[in-house]
Design a protein around this motif. Sequence first.
Motif, PDB file in Angstrom:
ATOM      1  N   SER A 116      39.277  51.815  37.383  1.00 43.69           N
ATOM      2  CA  SER A 116      38.491  52.180  36.206  1.00 43.69           C
ATOM      3  C   SER A 116      39.032  53.454  35.572  1.00 43.69           C
ATOM      4  N   ALA A 147      44.765  52.775  37.110  1.00 46.12           N
ATOM      5  CA  ALA A 147      43.810  52.404  36.064  1.00 46.12           C
ATOM      6  C   ALA A 147      43.863  53.397  34.908  1.00 46.12           C
ATOM      7  N   VAL A 207      36.608  52.502  27.706  1.00 39.57           N
ATOM      8  CA  VAL A 207      36.577  52.361  29.166  1.00 39.57           C
ATOM      9  C   VAL A 207      37.514  51.225  29.541  1.00 39.57           C
ATOM     10  N   ARG A 209      35.248  56.835  39.282  1.00 39.84           N
ATOM     11  CA  ARG A 209      35.779  55.667  39.994  1.00 39.84           C
ATOM     12  C   ARG A 209      34.688  54.629  40.224  1.00 39.84           C
ATOM     13  N   MET A 210      34.820  53.488  39.556  1.00 41.47           N
ATOM     14  CA  MET A 210      33.841  52.425  39.747  1.00 41.47           C
ATOM     15  C   MET A 210      33.867  51.869  41.166  1.00 41.47           C
ATOM     16  N   LEU A 234      27.995  48.028  34.825  1.00 44.04           N
ATOM     17  CA  LEU A 234      28.719  48.718  33.766  1.00 44.04           C
ATOM     18  C   LEU A 234      27.885  48.961  32.508  1.00 44.04           C
ATOM     19  N   LEU A 244      35.419  48.197  25.801  1.00 41.74           N
ATOM     20  CA  LEU A 244      35.651  47.953  27.221  1.00 41.74           C
ATOM     21  C   LEU A 244      36.868  47.045  27.295  1.00 41.74           C
ATOM     22  N   VAL A 258      38.962  47.156  42.285  1.00 47.03           N
ATOM     23  CA  VAL A 258      38.475  47.422  40.933  1.00 47.03           C
ATOM     24  C   VAL A 258      38.906  48.829  40.545  1.00 47.03           C
ATOM     25  N   ILE A 284      38.848  48.696  32.761  1.00 50.42           N
ATOM     26  CA  ILE A 284      38.570  48.151  34.092  1.00 50.42           C
ATOM     27  C   ILE A 284      39.726  47.237  34.472  1.00 50.42           C
TER      28      ILE A 284
END
Length: 371
Positions: free
Chosen positions: A142, A112, A132, A162-163, A243, A255, A140, A134
Amino acid sequence: MIPVLEIGGTHVTAALVSPRTAVATRVRRPLDARARAEDILGAVLRCARALPTAPAGARWGVAVPGPFDYATGVALFADVGKFESLYGVDVRAALLDGLPGSPSGVAFRNDAHAFLAGEWAAGAARGHTRAVGITLGTGVGSAFLADGTLHTTGPGLPPEGRMDLARIDGRPLEEVVSRRAILARYGTAADGGAGPGSGDGPGSGDRAGAGVDVREIAERARAGEERARRVLDAAFGALGAELGPRLAAFGATALVVGGSMAESWDLVAPPLTTALTAGGWQPAAGAAVPGVRAGADPGRPEPARSSLSGGPAGGRLRPGEPDGAGEPGRTPAKTRPQSPAEPPPGSRRLVRALLGEDAGLIGAAAVGGAG
């Protein structure tokens, strides 16, 4: 040319990337993330060897998802539904032993982080000071970037940046938003389940969802199936709700969403936008982003050109910061203090990734060519 690998949950790509952020040659092969360690590594090496040429003595850049020790090259996958047979394996040693051209080294980078670095250098995040990224796919991914530097701590950031470590209603985010979560919830919905908290976590709901993947669920949603639409709206809405406050605290003006699910942008963007707005980060409606044609879909910018050493506004892409990518003993640069200023709503952009797979390859090349 800089040789690179991008290792994902369903495929691996080997490529040669020029210093001008152009992917010159690539080979893409399927990859079974649930296979035995030797089969996974064998597939990766066969893909790399399929490149028509690999510079002798080159330092390879490798983008790979976490959990992974990027400094030492040791895999740490556990309880993430992929690559778990690699846990504890010295991937760097395996690659050095098997890559073509007798490489001088292998540098790893979070996939990511590589994605957002590539989009910042030459894609949808170009021109944004704070962005950001994603990635939506098997899991997922990030990345949080400020002034060209990737951050893992600071206002609005989840643990380690880390999402996938964030939680929604007490549950790991990837049990709500991920390929396996969507498939499980779709199956549970077919069985009369009530949604989150009703046994729709990974591993449940397989009966009705057998043989169905997210792509087919998206097709059914477009065809008017209420169940498919409801499941996708819930997943991307939950992501946006989590988010929104984080983007506002970080001071993000962009984003950027990538990964395989971003291909269904018409289904991702509406619930994501609604939830982001409710969470305090309202994207500008129909506003232009760098490289977008007037009247075009704001999520599909036209290609933009940059170099690995020079991003927007003369900024510099710092390939090893702060995820520890590089050779053992290499010390990442210190994270600079953040001073996020809340941007006006009209300056915020929700955009689909421009470069697709190329973004991760470009980001991997930045660490490969830095040695």
